[in-house]
Design an enzyme around this catalytic site. Structure first.
Site, PDB file in Angstrom:
ATOM      1  N   GLY A   1     -24.692   3.049   4.191  1.00 37.74           N
ATOM      2  CA  GLY A   1     -23.808   3.744   3.243  1.00 37.74           C
ATOM      3  C   GLY A   1     -24.118   3.343   1.816  1.00 37.74           C
ATOM      4  N   VAL A   2     -24.690   4.278   1.046  1.00 37.45           N
ATOM      5  CA  VAL A   2     -25.036   3.964  -0.350  1.00 37.45           C
ATOM      6  C   VAL A   2     -24.191   4.826  -1.292  1.00 37.45           C
ATOM      7  CG1 VAL A   2     -27.298   2.957   0.035  1.00 37.45           C
ATOM      8  CG2 VAL A   2     -27.109   5.439  -0.184  1.00 37.45           C
ATOM      9  N   GLY A   3     -22.862   4.729  -1.110  1.00 42.14           N
ATOM     10  CA  GLY A   3     -21.927   5.416  -2.008  1.00 42.14           C
ATOM     11  C   GLY A   3     -21.685   4.544  -3.225  1.00 42.14           C
ATOM     12  N   ASN A   4     -20.460   4.562  -3.723  1.00 39.93           N
ATOM     13  CA  ASN A   4     -20.139   3.827  -4.958  1.00 39.93           C
ATOM     14  C   ASN A   4     -20.517   2.353  -4.864  1.00 39.93           C
ATOM     15  OD1 ASN A   4     -19.066   5.982  -6.424  1.00 39.93           O
ATOM     16  ND2 ASN A   4     -17.150   5.846  -5.283  1.00 39.93           N
ATOM     17  N   VAL A   5     -20.055   1.678  -3.825  1.00 37.18           N
ATOM     18  CA  VAL A   5     -20.296   0.238  -3.729  1.00 37.18           C
ATOM     19  C   VAL A   5     -21.698  -0.050  -3.194  1.00 37.18           C
ATOM     20  CG1 VAL A   5     -19.485  -1.954  -2.808  1.00 37.18           C
ATOM     21  CG2 VAL A   5     -17.838  -0.149  -3.292  1.00 37.18           C
TER      22      VAL A   5
ATOM     23  N   LYS B   1       0.870  -1.180   0.000  1.00 43.05           N
ATOM     24  CA  LYS B   1       0.000   0.000   0.000  1.00 43.05           C
ATOM     25  C   LYS B   1       0.900   1.222   0.000  1.00 43.05           C
ATOM     26  CE  LYS B   1      -4.515   0.786   0.419  1.00 43.05           C
ATOM     27  NZ  LYS B   1      -5.665   0.043  -0.071  1.00 43.05           N
TER      28      LYS B   1
HETATM   29  P1  NAD Z   1     -17.967   5.944  -0.930  1.00 43.55           P
HETATM   30  O1  NAD Z   1     -17.271   7.056  -0.252  1.00 43.55           O
HETATM   31  O2  NAD Z   1     -18.415   6.102  -2.354  1.00 43.55           O
HETATM   32  O3  NAD Z   1     -19.268   5.512  -0.091  1.00 43.55           O
HETATM   33  C1  NAD Z   1     -19.353   5.552   1.278  1.00 43.55           C
HETATM   34  C2  NAD Z   1     -20.717   6.128   1.630  1.00 43.55           C
HETATM   35  O4  NAD Z   1     -20.910   6.026   3.030  1.00 43.55           O
HETATM   36  C3  NAD Z   1     -20.862   7.592   1.239  1.00 43.55           C
HETATM   37  O5  NAD Z   1     -22.049   7.770   0.486  1.00 43.55           O
HETATM   38  C4  NAD Z   1     -20.938   8.311   2.599  1.00 43.55           C
HETATM   39  O6  NAD Z   1     -21.764   9.452   2.559  1.00 43.55           O
HETATM   40  C5  NAD Z   1     -21.524   7.226   3.473  1.00 43.55           C
HETATM   41  N1  NAD Z   1     -21.263   7.369   4.899  1.00 43.55           N
HETATM   42  C6  NAD Z   1     -20.138   7.838   5.511  1.00 43.55           C
HETATM   43  N2  NAD Z   1     -20.298   7.806   6.846  1.00 43.55           N
HETATM   44  C7  NAD Z   1     -21.523   7.287   7.079  1.00 43.55           C
HETATM   45  C8  NAD Z   1     -22.242   6.987   8.255  1.00 43.55           C
HETATM   46  N3  NAD Z   1     -21.736   7.224   9.470  1.00 43.55           N
HETATM   47  N4  NAD Z   1     -23.476   6.446   8.126  1.00 43.55           N
HETATM   48  C9  NAD Z   1     -24.000   6.232   6.922  1.00 43.55           C
HETATM   49  N5  NAD Z   1     -23.358   6.489   5.760  1.00 43.55           N
HETATM   50  C10 NAD Z   1     -22.139   7.012   5.851  1.00 43.55           C
HETATM   51  O7  NAD Z   1     -17.011   4.669  -0.779  1.00 43.55           O
HETATM   52  P2  NAD Z   1     -17.122   3.282  -1.542  1.00 43.55           P
HETATM   53  O8  NAD Z   1     -16.129   3.271  -2.650  1.00 43.55           O
HETATM   54  O9  NAD Z   1     -18.554   2.966  -1.815  1.00 43.55           O
HETATM   55  O10 NAD Z   1     -16.567   2.302  -0.419  1.00 43.55           O
HETATM   56  C11 NAD Z   1     -17.363   1.937   0.685  1.00 43.55           C
HETATM   57  C12 NAD Z   1     -16.543   1.075   1.640  1.00 43.55           C
HETATM   58  O11 NAD Z   1     -16.087  -0.093   0.952  1.00 43.55           O
HETATM   59  C13 NAD Z   1     -15.281   1.753   2.182  1.00 43.55           C
HETATM   60  O12 NAD Z   1     -15.064   1.299   3.494  1.00 43.55           O
HETATM   61  C14 NAD Z   1     -14.194   1.240   1.261  1.00 43.55           C
HETATM   62  O13 NAD Z   1     -12.924   1.250   1.893  1.00 43.55           O
HETATM   63  C15 NAD Z   1     -14.668  -0.167   1.014  1.00 43.55           C
HETATM   64  N6  NAD Z   1     -14.166  -0.746  -0.235  1.00 43.55           N
HETATM   65  C16 NAD Z   1     -14.448  -0.149  -1.419  1.00 43.55           C
HETATM   66  C17 NAD Z   1     -13.971  -0.712  -2.601  1.00 43.55           C
HETATM   67  C18 NAD Z   1     -14.293  -0.096  -3.944  1.00 43.55           C
HETATM   68  O14 NAD Z   1     -14.131  -0.778  -4.969  1.00 43.55           O
HETATM   69  N7  NAD Z   1     -14.760   1.134  -4.014  1.00 43.55           N
HETATM   70  C19 NAD Z   1     -13.208  -1.890  -2.550  1.00 43.55           C
HETATM   71  C20 NAD Z   1     -12.951  -2.495  -1.316  1.00 43.55           C
HETATM   72  C21 NAD Z   1     -13.446  -1.906  -0.165  1.00 43.55           C
END
Ligand code: NAD
Length: 348
Positions: free
Chosen positions: A180-184, A80
């Site tokens: 959490g309904v972000g990217n994933v 990393k």
């Molecule tokens: P992201 O930032 O797009 O989504 C995270 C979401 O969580 C955001 O919409 C944010 O507003 C919300 N959030 C933050 N704090 C919160 C809370 N206290 N309560 C409710 N919602 C909250 O990130 P992502 O890319 O969707 O990743 C999500 C998780 O998955 C992270 O922990 C990341 O490390 C892990 N992850 C992601 C990937 C990937 O391919 N993107 C791969 C492996 C692991």
């Protein structure tokens, strides 16, 4: 700042501190283990409060990548990189190119990719200085965004966990809470909806939450209420450390399976979940879809169907972990760690 006596130091093979006066680069690359192949892991750009905080993060995250790649059956080790900088303010082409030179100086022992604070655009600058970059967009082939692949892997993981704990293959009517309904999280919610699950979801971004809830006919709740939702499955897809002792006591779900990294606030939370009869899906096994896709991008025979089949193998790996956990009366978290260590040769 201790390194070899640092609590997160775990026989890391190499730790490189890099700086570049002209661009202001201050970076650390940690290579945890290369016994299965070169150490692949994302580049995190974050305004760490201190060098010590950056070191803690990179040691912990690089070790996690070794375990993740081993259980995803990838010919890769774990590494990393972190840059101490504010990604909104300090990211310049010069800084990224200097990072590219630092990566290149390791001769391929470390391969970088996107992580929080860095994106595909940044990888292009880095790629001007080194060939050791993943996560680049290849027109018509790879996506450049790992999230849909991560979400598909989490969906496969969730099906395995539901089969083991709830004895059912069909997800229709299954109640799932998505934190959490972000990217994933949003991609995962759509897969679950398509499979007939009933969703309760939350996010601190109220607007994004309202849109998705309307699209999927889901119930939207406040962030602090998601833990108490009456559901079968709890899916942490926001930040790390979502599972504290207090949260575990409140959960009604019988299965925990989500995308977030480092879901357990402390390692002993795994035992608490186990004692309460809640099946915990080890996070780094469930969320390996993104790294699997990035690993495939390095091959000449990249094919989407092959990538998806590899990601679906996450379900098979979890079937093995859950079965062994049941036989041994242990938490799946411990079994996954043991299995990973067997695979990268650190058993015992
Ligand atoms: P992201 O930032 O797009 O989504 C995270 C979401 O969580 C955001 O919409 C944010 O507003 C919300 N959030 C933050 N704090 C919160 C809370 N206290 N309560 C409710 N919602 C909250 O990130 P992502 O890319 O969707 O990743 C999500 C998780 O998955 C992270 O922990 C990341 O490390 C892990 N992850 C992601 C990937 C990937 O391919 N993107 C791969 C492996 C692991």
């Amino acid at each position: 700042m201790p390194v070899f006596d640092h609590p997160e130091f775990d026989h890391h093979q190499q730790i490189v501190f890099g700086s570049d006066a002209a661009s202001g680069l201050r970076a650390i690359i940690a290579i945890h283990d290369t016994s299965r192949g070169p150490a692949l892991g994302g580049l995190r750009i974050y305004p760490y409060a201190s060098d010590a905080e950056a070191l803690t993060d990179v040691l912990r995250l690089s070790r996690g990548m070794t375990y993740k790649s081993a259980l995803a059956d990838l010919p890769l080790g774990g590494g990393k990189a972190v840059i101490i900088a504010d990604p909104r303010r300090d990211k310049t082409p010069e800084l990224l190119r200097a990072m590219g030179r630092l990566v290149d100086s390791l001769g391929g022992r470390y391969i970088t990719a996107e992580d929080s604070g860095s994106n595909e655009h940044d990888m292009r600058w880095i790629a001007e200085e080194t060939a050791y970059v993943g996560g680049l967009l290849r027109p018509g082939e790879a996506s450049g965004d790992p999230s849909p692949f991560t979400a598909w892997g989490v969906f496969c993981a969730l099906k395995s966990a539901v089969r083991h704990r709830l004895g059912r293959d069909d997800l229709s009517g299954l109640r799932v809470a998505v934190q959490g309904v972000g990217n994933v999280g949003a991609h995962l919610a759509r897969h679950l909806h398509a499979a007939g699950a009933r969703l309760v979801m939350t996010d601190i971004d109220g607007e994004a939450l309202a849109h998705l809830a309307e699209e999927l006919g889901a119930e939207a709740v406040a962030p602090e209420a998601i833990v108490d939702a009456e559901v079968d499955v709890f899916a942490p897809c926001a930040l790390g450390a979502a599972l504290s002792a207090e949260v575990v006591e409140r959960l009604t779900a019988k299965v925990v399976c989500g995308a977030a990294n480092n879901q357990l606030a402390t390692p002993e939370i795994a035992q608490r979940l186990h004692s309460r009869g809640i099946l915990y899906t080890p996070d780094y096994v469930a969320n390996a879809g993104g790294v699997i896709e990035i690993a495939w991008q390095r091959r000449d025979d990249y094919a989407r169907e092959a990538v998806m089949a590899h990601i679906e193998g996450i379900g098979t790996t979890l079937d093995e972990i859950f079965a062994r956990a049941e036989r041994e009366g242990q938490s799946p978290a411990l079994v996954a760690d043991d299995l990973a260590r067997e695979r990268f040769g650190a058993a015992g």
